[in-house]
Design a protein around this motif. Structure first.
Motif, PDB file in Angstrom:
ATOM      1  N   ALA A 299       8.346  -5.055 -16.135  1.00  0.00           N
ATOM      2  CA  ALA A 299       9.301  -5.618 -15.516  1.00  0.00           C
ATOM      3  C   ALA A 299       9.780  -4.757 -14.336  1.00  0.00           C
ATOM      4  CB  ALA A 299      10.452  -5.797 -16.533  1.00  0.00           C
ATOM      5  N   ALA A 300       9.998  -5.317 -13.240  1.00  0.00           N
ATOM      6  CA  ALA A 300      10.351  -4.777 -12.157  1.00  0.00           C
ATOM      7  C   ALA A 300      11.889  -3.862 -12.287  1.00  0.00           C
ATOM      8  CB  ALA A 300      10.400  -5.593 -10.736  1.00  0.00           C
ATOM      9  N   GLU A 301      12.680  -4.513 -12.851  1.00  0.00           N
ATOM     10  CA  GLU A 301      14.057  -4.034 -13.054  1.00  0.00           C
ATOM     11  C   GLU A 301      14.471  -4.151 -14.492  1.00  0.00           C
ATOM     12  OE1 GLU A 301      15.546  -2.171 -10.749  1.00  0.00           O
ATOM     13  OE2 GLU A 301      14.246  -2.559  -9.222  1.00  0.00           O
ATOM     14  N   PRO A 302      15.345  -3.195 -15.012  1.00  0.00           N
ATOM     15  CA  PRO A 302      15.816  -3.401 -16.406  1.00  0.00           C
ATOM     16  C   PRO A 302      17.080  -4.304 -16.553  1.00  0.00           C
ATOM     17  CG  PRO A 302      16.327  -1.121 -15.457  1.00  0.00           C
ATOM     18  CD  PRO A 302      15.446  -1.646 -14.643  1.00  0.00           C
ATOM     19  N   VAL A 303      17.246  -4.727 -17.534  1.00  0.00           N
ATOM     20  CA  VAL A 303      18.332  -5.671 -17.733  1.00  0.00           C
ATOM     21  C   VAL A 303      19.402  -5.146 -18.858  1.00  0.00           C
ATOM     22  CG1 VAL A 303      17.204  -7.837 -16.893  1.00  0.00           C
ATOM     23  CG2 VAL A 303      17.075  -7.286 -19.002  1.00  0.00           C
ATOM     24  N   ALA A 304      20.623  -5.569 -18.863  1.00  0.00           N
ATOM     25  CA  ALA A 304      21.414  -5.252 -19.667  1.00  0.00           C
ATOM     26  C   ALA A 304      21.295  -5.606 -21.248  1.00  0.00           C
ATOM     27  CB  ALA A 304      22.711  -5.661 -19.407  1.00  0.00           C
ATOM     28  N   SER A 305      20.602  -6.623 -21.660  1.00  0.00           N
ATOM     29  CA  SER A 305      20.686  -7.232 -22.971  1.00  0.00           C
ATOM     30  C   SER A 305      19.425  -7.870 -23.198  1.00  0.00           C
ATOM     31  CB  SER A 305      21.664  -8.307 -23.192  1.00  0.00           C
ATOM     32  OG  SER A 305      21.474  -9.342 -22.485  1.00  0.00           O
TER      33      SER A 305
ATOM     34  N   GLU B 113       0.953  -1.191  -0.141  1.00  0.00           N
ATOM     35  CA  GLU B 113       0.083  -0.098   0.080  1.00  0.00           C
ATOM     36  C   GLU B 113       0.788   1.103  -0.004  1.00  0.00           C
ATOM     37  OE1 GLU B 113      -3.820   1.785   2.308  1.00  0.00           O
ATOM     38  OE2 GLU B 113      -2.613   0.444   3.443  1.00  0.00           O
ATOM     39  N   GLU B 114       0.718   2.009  -0.943  1.00  0.00           N
ATOM     40  CA  GLU B 114       1.616   3.258  -1.002  1.00  0.00           C
ATOM     41  C   GLU B 114       0.407   4.603  -1.119  1.00  0.00           C
ATOM     42  OE1 GLU B 114       4.461   3.020  -4.045  1.00  0.00           O
ATOM     43  OE2 GLU B 114       5.541   1.384  -2.894  1.00  0.00           O
ATOM     44  N   ARG B 115       0.366   5.454  -0.608  1.00  0.00           N
ATOM     45  CA  ARG B 115      -0.547   6.290  -0.848  1.00  0.00           C
ATOM     46  C   ARG B 115      -1.870   6.257  -1.032  1.00  0.00           C
ATOM     47  NH1 ARG B 115       3.397  10.569  -4.669  1.00  0.00           N
ATOM     48  NH2 ARG B 115       5.222  10.426  -3.130  1.00  0.00           N
ATOM     49  N   ASP B 116      -2.394   5.329  -0.143  1.00  0.00           N
ATOM     50  CA  ASP B 116      -3.846   4.839  -0.171  1.00  0.00           C
ATOM     51  C   ASP B 116      -4.152   4.097  -1.429  1.00  0.00           C
ATOM     52  OD1 ASP B 116      -4.275   5.935   2.411  1.00  0.00           O
ATOM     53  OD2 ASP B 116      -4.977   8.032   1.307  1.00  0.00           O
ATOM     54  N   ARG B 117      -3.092   3.577  -2.204  1.00  0.00           N
ATOM     55  CA  ARG B 117      -3.361   2.834  -3.320  1.00  0.00           C
ATOM     56  C   ARG B 117      -2.583   1.517  -3.147  1.00  0.00           C
ATOM     57  NH1 ARG B 117      -7.500   4.477  -6.294  1.00  0.00           N
ATOM     58  NH2 ARG B 117      -6.406   3.443  -8.335  1.00  0.00           N
ATOM     59  N   TRP B 118      -3.219   0.264  -3.846  1.00  0.00           N
ATOM     60  CA  TRP B 118      -2.606  -0.995  -3.479  1.00  0.00           C
ATOM     61  C   TRP B 118      -2.096  -1.526  -4.959  1.00  0.00           C
ATOM     62  CZ3 TRP B 118      -1.952  -3.831   0.691  1.00  0.00           C
ATOM     63  CH2 TRP B 118      -2.519  -3.388   1.936  1.00  0.00           C
ATOM     64  N   TYR B 119      -0.713  -1.908  -4.797  1.00  0.00           N
ATOM     65  CA  TYR B 119      -0.102  -2.442  -5.710  1.00  0.00           C
ATOM     66  C   TYR B 119       0.480  -3.731  -5.679  1.00  0.00           C
ATOM     67  CZ  TYR B 119       0.424   2.433  -6.996  1.00  0.00           C
ATOM     68  OH  TYR B 119       0.067   3.911  -7.335  1.00  0.00           O
ATOM     69  N   TRP B 120       0.621  -4.704  -6.604  1.00  0.00           N
ATOM     70  CA  TRP B 120       1.010  -5.990  -6.529  1.00  0.00           C
ATOM     71  C   TRP B 120       2.257  -5.902  -7.138  1.00  0.00           C
ATOM     72  CZ3 TRP B 120       2.665  -8.243 -11.045  1.00  0.00           C
ATOM     73  CH2 TRP B 120       2.069  -7.733 -12.207  1.00  0.00           C
ATOM     74  N   ARG B 121       2.933  -7.157  -6.611  1.00  0.00           N
ATOM     75  CA  ARG B 121       4.482  -7.271  -7.292  1.00  0.00           C
ATOM     76  C   ARG B 121       4.757  -8.665  -7.294  1.00  0.00           C
ATOM     77  NH1 ARG B 121       9.517  -4.667  -4.129  1.00  0.00           N
ATOM     78  NH2 ARG B 121       8.468  -5.890  -2.512  1.00  0.00           N
ATOM     79  N   LEU B 122       5.386  -9.363  -8.294  1.00  0.00           N
ATOM     80  CA  LEU B 122       5.782 -10.735  -8.352  1.00  0.00           C
ATOM     81  C   LEU B 122       7.094 -10.814  -8.024  1.00  0.00           C
ATOM     82  CD1 LEU B 122       4.935 -13.478  -9.262  1.00  0.00           C
ATOM     83  CD2 LEU B 122       6.000 -12.748 -11.745  1.00  0.00           C
ATOM     84  N   ILE B 123       7.529 -11.769  -7.047  1.00  0.00           N
ATOM     85  CA  ILE B 123       8.746 -12.030  -6.653  1.00  0.00           C
ATOM     86  C   ILE B 123       9.064 -13.433  -6.712  1.00  0.00           C
ATOM     87  CG2 ILE B 123       8.915  -9.987  -5.003  1.00  0.00           C
ATOM     88  CD1 ILE B 123       8.519 -11.661  -2.770  1.00  0.00           C
TER      89      ILE B 123
END
Length: 967
Positions: free
Chosen positions: A818-824, A298-308
């Motif tokens: 994507a959560a994080e960019p990659v090099a190639s 929860e960030e600023r009264d909004r909910w976000y999902w994340r795949l780990i």
């Protein structure tokens, strides 16, 4: 050790080795600045001397040498000031003087030589004054301080340098001494001695002055230090030097187990963080993830999902926030379902997208950033039709020409196996084209160039009924038009006349062209033509007059086989000859006869050998109808001397057709004679008015592309046609042409071979070049462009500096990324496949109020951290472990430490007395008000009492301790 610290250390060691022990760091830096200034100034002088000695002296070298010498002198003088026994304020004044001196050097260099000593603005005085002020400031400090204060008159003799400590002189029975020494790395450390080493510093000092400064700080605060006895683990709460509050979790032996993950502006916030850890830490579970899991934040009264994944590495994240956690969970499940079915879309430059609108299908071109470049104009009933259309076009983009609307152009294009050309004016109207398809591109190009060269200067000639045209046998002068000239120039440089003729200079020895004539009707049908060339137009015109005369008196002779002719020669003598049906002379009398009867008798002798030959007696000119080897009929005009005067330029299938052609000659026999040595525009009427462009040899190479209602309209428009033809650029047009258009804003459109719009740009551009770049992107990449449609969603690969992906739906709304960019790209493709495999089977991780998480660092060593229900880190372990199993075992110990820990607020310097790490003895630490260990006991004591007595001894004796240095 950082490179900066290493340089600092080396400078001090070199000074100590070659000069002596420094009294302060300013002595060391002053010395090296003096050496640097000396070398720089010497280099400046050397540049000046060498340049003049080599006769290369110039104002530029003088300026360079002056700047180098002036800079070096100022730096060297500043170094001298630093080596003097001056106060801090004097050093500050010297810094100001150095800045002024350097500014003066720069000012003088800028003014020299064009504004120096009477030149230009003459800034000599100003430059010298600025430099003098800076140097004077430096010199004043350097010269006046020793005079006023004496070399060391402003300092008190340093304690410990000339007196022995009281304990050595018998003045006291008990004392302490600070022994300063170098460690293994050559840095300075110290011990407090009371017959034995009682305490030692925790951190090393690079220089002796820094070591002394640390000792003085301990001496000034140690007497007021309190005592904190650690019997259990404890939270140390303290205010850092930057004014923020932090805490650490320490074992009973003083070793730090964990630290807070953030700094706090208020003390209460730090205490609240400690309270949270005390309340939730002992019962917090370790997060377990199998394969992958969705988490919700929860960030600023909004909910976000994340795949780990199972190592807590973020793989994907939601693009938009949701009003509740339940909606975020629904979005995560939708993402997993759509990602598994989604196609990977890798648009390298450009791609073709098929999309549905209003129950029909169309296509559009998008770039690698998914911006729409162009949208098709046509709609299709089925997606397959749209796909077939764009797939047929994509290979053609690579060879597409780029034209500009508003600029006249010749377009050469192929239809089937044949070639055509057309002229497009500045209004984008097709105003001219070729009359017949051509077999070769080179022929179409040649005709285009002929039209370009001759159109501007061509006369307008209307043939009312028929006319004789006298024309050069070699095709006439090739005229080229220069738009800066009033009249066209000829290929040989001769002056051109207004009607397209050439002024022939007297004495011109060049070979004259041969001339022919033809009789043409208004529809360019050649009725008659000369059978041999003439030396000049006048001779050809004379031949026309002869044809008129002979034809008007000629009889018609028809024969199918060879024939004998008796004729009167120009000399008045009579002759005979045998000719075949083609008019070829097979035999001749060889002699002349005085009378026709003699010639006839001689001829009759030969006729006995050719009984089938007809007998023709020629008294006047005659038309002959004959049939050739191909059974085609024609006519020819023979004068009274048997000479061929004119002939039919064409053949006919029947005798009647040949006779009709001969009658047309007679019908137009008195037509006007015109010299045609340059191309012409010939207007004609066929219901409406038209024109054709005719070369001198009679070849029609261009015609109008549209009819004109009146002759005046045609005359008015011909001027535009001339201008367009003369200035038009030439393009080879394929199945696709890109056309740029606009004024303030620019766009482009894609045209087919018939100039119908295929697609139009979806956005405008600032200028023509930006538009051309967009078109070039299409032409360079279209051949390999993927053709795709978004049924539900696609995974779009994106690249800036790094690579990332985004899952988008048909409306281009981002579902996840994507959560994080990659090099190639290879790494990105691997990441996409990982998410495709893990997302559909990912479980859910519910963070409790507090949970332990195991994290691997860059060195592949593991540590723990405690996170709250929102996934935010609250505390982080200070110790690392080789495996996650070892880190998990450490979490069990940490739970117990948190539960038993007391809270210690450090607001002043304090002694900490606690058990050793292995519970075998006791030791103490001296902690400052910022939680930093200033000193520690030099040994582990057998029991708590001995450690406390040693600590008290240090506390009592250290404030008066003497400082000694030993190498």
């Amino acid at each position: 050790m950082t490179s900066r610290l290493k340089i600092h250390q080396n400078l001090f060691r070199l000074y100590e080795h070659y000069v002596g022990e420094p009294d302060s760091s300013s002595d060391v830096y002053g010395y090296w600045l003096f050496i640097l200034g000396y070398l720089v100034a010497a280099a400046g002088v050397l540049v000046f001397v060498v340049s003049y000695a080599g006769d290369t002296g110039s104002y530029y070298l003088i300026r360079i040498s002056t700047v180098i010498a002036g800079t070096g002198g100022s730096i060297g003088l500043f170094g001298l000031v630093l080596m003097l026994p001056v106060r801090k304020r004097a050093i500050q004044a010297s810094v100001v003087g150095l800045v002024i001196a350097l500014a003066g050097v720069v000012f003088s260099a800028a003014a020299y030589p064009y504004h120096w000593r009477g030149h230009g603005m003459d800034l000599t005085v100003e430059g010298i004054v600025i430099t003098s002020i800076g140097v004077g400031t430096l010199g004043g400090v350097a010269l006046l301080v020793p005079v006023v204060t004496g070399q060391r008159g402003m300092f008190v003799e340093e304690e410990g340098q000339t007196e022995d400590p009281p304990i050595l002189t018998g003045d006291t029975l008990e004392g302490a001494q600070f022994a300063v020494f170098r460690d293994e790395e050559g840095d300075w450390r110290w011990h407090v001695l009371h017959l034995e080493a009682l305490a030692g510093s925790v951190e090393s000092a690079v220089t002796r002055p820094e070591a002394t400064e640390g000792i003085e700080r301990v001496k000034s605060q140690i007497s007021s230090a309190g005592l904190m006895e650690l019997t259990t683990s404890a939270f140390r709460l303290y205010e850092d030097r930057d004014g923020t509050w932090q805490w650490t979790l320490a074992r009973e032996d003083g070793s730090v187990v964990g630290t807070c993950s953030r700094e706090f502006d208020q003390r209460d916030d730090a205490e609240e963080s400690v309270s949270f850890l005390k309340d939730r830490g002992p019962d917090a579970d370790v997060i377990e993830i199998e394969g992958a899991a969705f988490t919700y934040v929860e960030e600023r009264d909004r909910w976000y999902w994340r795949l780990i994944d199972d190592e807590r590495t973020p793989l994907a994240t939601g693009e938009t926030g949701h009003r509740s956690q339940e909606r975020a969970e629904d979005a995560a499940r939708t993402f997993a379902q759509r990602f598994e079915r989604a196609r990977v879309l890798d648009v390298d430059g450009v791609g073709a997208e098929l999309y549905e609108r209003n129950d029909t299908w169309s296509w559009r071109l998008v770039d690698s950033e998914d911006d729409v470049l162009a949208t098709a104009s046509k709609e299709f009933d089925a997606r397959r039709d749209a796909e077939a259309a764009v797939e047929a076009l994509l290979p053609e983009f690579g060879s597409a020409s780029i034209t500009v609307a508003g600029e006249p152009k010749h377009e050469l294009y192929q239809t089937g196996e044949q070639w055509q050309f057309r002229l497009v004016d500045e209004t984008e109207r097709v105003v001219a084209r070729n009359p017949d398809a051509l077999e070769e591109y080179t022929e179409a190009k040649r005709r285009t160039e002929q039209f370009t060269d001759g159109a501007y200067v061509a006369d307008v000639v209307q043939i009312e009924d028929a006319e004789y045209e006298v024309y050069p046998a070699d095709g006439g002068q090739e005229l080229t038009y220069d738009e800066t000239d009033d009249l066209p120039a000829t290929t040989d440089g001769k002056e051109a006349t207004a009607d397209g003729g050439v002024v022939v200079e007297e004495g011109d020895d060049e070979e004259k062209p041969e001339w022919n004539w033809r009789l043409v009707t208004d529809d360019r049908e050649v009725v008659a033509a000369s059978n041999e060339p003439h030396t000049d137009p006048e001779t050809a015109a004379t031949a026309i007059e002869r044809v008129r005369q002979q034809a008007s008196e000629a009889d018609l002779i028809e024969f199918e086989n060879a024939a004998f002719q008796v004729y009167e020669a120009d000399s008045g003598e009579w002759r005979w000859r045998l000719i075949d049906e083609d008019g070829t002379v097979l035999a001749d009398s060889g002699t002349e006869h005085t009378t026709r009867t003699e010639a006839s008798q001689a001829m009759m002798t030969l006729k006995e050998q050719a009984p089938e030959a007809e007998l023709l007696e020629i008294e006047t000119a005659a038309f002959e109808l004959f049939v050739d080897d191909n059974d085609e009929w024609g006519w020819r005009l023979i004068d009274e001397a048997g000479k061929l005067v004119a002939e039919d330029p064409a053949t006919h299938p029947t005798r009647e057709a040949a006779r009709a052609a001969m009658d047309r000659l007679l019908e137009h026999l008195d037509s006007a004679v015109r010299t045609m040595d340059a191309p012409i525009f010939q207007p004609y009427v066929d219901e409406d008015w038209h024109w054709r462009f005719v070369l001198p040899d009679g070849e029609i190479i261009a015609v109008d592309a549209e009819a004109y209602p009146t002759r005046d309209d045609l005359a008015d428009q011909l001027g535009d046609v001339r201008e367009a033809a003369a200035s038009a650029k030439q393009y080879m047009i394929g199945e696709v042409t890109a056309q740029l258009y606009g004024t303030d804003e620019w766009r482009f459109r894609l045209l087919d071979r018939d100039r119908e719009t295929i697609a139009d740009s979806s956005d405008s551009y600032a200028d023509r070049e930006a538009t051309r770049e967009a078109v070039t992107t299409i032409t360079d990449h279209a051949e390999d462009a993927p053709v795709f449609t978004i049924e539900d969603a696609v995974i779009r690969l994106e690249s800036a500096d790094d690579w990332t992906w985004t899952l988008v739906d048909r409306e281009r709304e981002a579902i996840g990324r994507a959560a994080e960019p990659v090099a190639s790209k290879a790494d990105l493709t691997s990441q996409v496949e990982t998410v495709r495999q893990l997302a559909p089977r990912a479980g859910r991780v519910d963070f409790d109020v507090a949970s332990f998480e195991l994290v691997a660092g860059e060195d592949d060593r593991w540590h723990w951290r405690l996170i709250d229900e929102n996934g935010r880190s609250v505390a982080s372990g200070s110790e690392t472990y080789a495996t996650p199993e070892a880190a998990r075992e450490a979490v069990g110990d940490v739970r117990g430490l948190i539960e038993a820990a007391s809270i210690l607020e450090i607001d002043s310097v304090s002694f900490e007395l606690h058990a050793a790490e292995d519970d075998d003895g006791w030791l103490w630490h001296l902690i400052d008000e910022h939680g930093t260990t200033m000193a520690e006991s030099s040994q582990v004591y057998e029991n708590r009492t001995d450690a406390r007595e040693a600590m008290n001894s240090v506390k009592a004796q250290a404030p008066d301790g003497w400082i000694t240095f030993t190498d």
